[in-house]
Design a protein around this motif. Structure first.
Motif, short mmCIF file in Angstrom:
data_model
loop_
_atom_site.label_atom_id
_atom_site.label_comp_id
_atom_site.label_asym_id
_atom_site.label_seq_id
_atom_site.Cartn_x
_atom_site.Cartn_y
_atom_site.Cartn_z
N ASP A 1 23.17 -4.12 -0.61
CA ASP A 1 22.91 -4.00 0.82
C ASP A 1 21.42 -4.07 1.12
O ASP A 1 21.00 -4.70 2.09
N ILE A 2 20.61 -3.45 0.30
CA ILE A 2 19.16 -3.50 0.50
C ILE A 2 18.65 -4.92 0.32
O ILE A 2 17.77 -5.38 1.04
N LEU A 3 19.22 -5.67 -0.60
CA LEU A 3 18.81 -7.05 -0.82
C LEU A 3 19.20 -7.96 0.35
O LEU A 3 18.64 -9.05 0.50
N LYS A 4 20.13 -7.53 1.20
CA LYS A 4 20.55 -8.31 2.37
C LYS A 4 19.68 -8.05 3.60
O LYS A 4 19.84 -8.70 4.61
N LEU A 5 18.77 -7.09 3.52
CA LEU A 5 17.93 -6.76 4.68
C LEU A 5 17.09 -7.95 5.10
O LEU A 5 16.64 -8.74 4.27
N ASN A 6 16.88 -8.08 6.41
CA ASN A 6 16.03 -9.13 6.94
C ASN A 6 15.31 -8.62 8.18
O ASN A 6 15.51 -7.49 8.61
N THR A 7 14.47 -9.44 8.76
CA THR A 7 13.70 -9.07 9.94
C THR A 7 14.61 -8.60 11.05
O THR A 7 15.60 -9.25 11.37
N GLY A 8 14.28 -7.44 11.61
CA GLY A 8 15.03 -6.90 12.73
C GLY A 8 16.06 -5.86 12.35
O GLY A 8 16.62 -5.20 13.22
N CYS A 9 16.33 -5.68 11.06
CA CYS A 9 17.28 -4.66 10.63
C CYS A 9 16.73 -3.27 10.94
O CYS A 9 15.53 -3.06 10.99
N SER A 10 17.65 -2.34 11.14
CA SER A 10 17.27 -0.96 11.44
C SER A 10 17.52 -0.11 10.20
O SER A 10 18.63 -0.10 9.66
N ILE A 11 16.47 0.59 9.74
CA ILE A 11 16.59 1.39 8.53
C ILE A 11 15.97 2.78 8.74
O ILE A 11 15.14 2.97 9.62
N ASN A 12 16.40 3.70 7.92
CA ASN A 12 15.87 5.06 7.88
C ASN A 12 15.35 5.27 6.46
O ASN A 12 16.08 5.05 5.50
N ILE A 13 14.09 5.66 6.33
CA ILE A 13 13.45 5.80 5.03
C ILE A 13 13.20 7.28 4.74
O ILE A 13 12.66 8.00 5.59
N ILE A 14 13.55 7.71 3.56
CA ILE A 14 13.19 9.03 3.07
C ILE A 14 12.29 8.81 1.86
O ILE A 14 12.67 8.08 0.93
N GLY A 15 11.09 9.37 1.87
CA GLY A 15 10.17 9.14 0.77
C GLY A 15 8.91 9.96 0.91
O GLY A 15 8.84 10.91 1.70
N LYS A 16 7.92 9.55 0.16
CA LYS A 16 6.66 10.29 0.10
C LYS A 16 5.54 9.40 0.63
O LYS A 16 5.38 8.26 0.20
N LEU A 17 4.75 9.94 1.55
CA LEU A 17 3.58 9.25 2.07
C LEU A 17 2.46 9.37 1.05
O LEU A 17 2.08 10.48 0.67
N ILE A 18 1.96 8.22 0.59
CA ILE A 18 0.94 8.22 -0.46
C ILE A 18 -0.25 7.36 -0.05
O ILE A 18 -0.14 6.51 0.83
N ASN A 19 -1.39 7.58 -0.70
CA ASN A 19 -2.54 6.70 -0.53
C ASN A 19 -2.22 5.37 -1.19
O ASN A 19 -1.70 5.32 -2.30
N SER A 20 -2.56 4.29 -0.51
CA SER A 20 -2.27 2.96 -1.03
C SER A 20 -3.30 2.53 -2.06
O SER A 20 -4.49 2.82 -1.92
N ILE A 21 -2.83 1.82 -3.08
CA ILE A 21 -3.78 1.24 -4.04
C ILE A 21 -4.15 -0.18 -3.62
O ILE A 21 -5.04 -0.77 -4.19
N GLY A 22 -3.46 -0.71 -2.61
CA GLY A 22 -3.75 -2.06 -2.11
C GLY A 22 -4.91 -2.06 -1.14
O GLY A 22 -5.37 -1.01 -0.67
N ASN A 23 -5.40 -3.24 -0.84
CA ASN A 23 -6.55 -3.39 0.06
C ASN A 23 -6.17 -3.49 1.53
O ASN A 23 -7.02 -3.32 2.39
N ASN A 24 -4.91 -3.81 1.84
CA ASN A 24 -4.52 -4.11 3.21
C ASN A 24 -4.15 -2.89 4.04
O ASN A 24 -4.02 -2.99 5.24
N GLN A 25 -3.94 -1.75 3.42
CA GLN A 25 -3.55 -0.54 4.15
C GLN A 25 -4.09 0.69 3.44
O GLN A 25 -4.37 0.65 2.26
N LYS A 26 -4.21 1.78 4.18
CA LYS A 26 -4.73 3.02 3.60
C LYS A 26 -3.60 3.88 3.04
O LYS A 26 -3.79 4.58 2.06
N ILE A 27 -2.44 3.84 3.68
CA ILE A 27 -1.30 4.64 3.25
C ILE A 27 -0.05 3.77 3.18
O ILE A 27 0.02 2.70 3.78
N GLU A 28 0.93 4.25 2.45
CA GLU A 28 2.23 3.58 2.36
C GLU A 28 3.27 4.64 1.99
O GLU A 28 2.92 5.77 1.66
N ILE A 29 4.53 4.26 2.06
CA ILE A 29 5.59 5.20 1.72
C ILE A 29 6.28 4.73 0.45
O ILE A 29 6.71 3.58 0.35
N LEU A 30 6.37 5.62 -0.52
CA LEU A 30 7.15 5.38 -1.74
C LEU A 30 8.54 5.95 -1.47
O LEU A 30 8.72 7.15 -1.34
#
Length: 89
Positions: free
Chosen positions: A37-66
């Protein structure tokens, strides 16, 4: 949900935006919670995420959710008509 990138079904990245802020929030989904089901997700789908807010190691954002869990609230099966529906509101 705005975009999804799949890296060999080992890790997914979702760009999430609810329209309240111009920037997207990146969601990291590791292979232990990826399912068909997760592999079928596409633009416009509605999702609820449970996870941890972390500092990003990438350059494009400061935070992300694991993510620990994803609940799919709704699929958008015909995303070609998104703009048409938005313009007719």
């Amino acid at each position: 949900m705005k975009n999804i990138r799949n890296y060999s079904n080992k890790i997914l990245f979702i760009e999430l935006n609810d329209g309240t802020y111009i920037k997207n929030l990146q969601i990291i989904i590791k292979s232990n919670i990826i399912n068909n089901d997760i592999l079928k997700l596409n633009t416009g789908c509605s999702i609820n995420i449970i996870g941890k807010l972390i500092n990003s190691i990438g350059n494009n954002q400061k935070i992300e959710i694991l993510s620990n869990k994803i609940n799919i609230l709704g699929f958008l099966y015909n995303n070609k008509n998104i703009l048409f529906h938005l313009l007719n509101i």
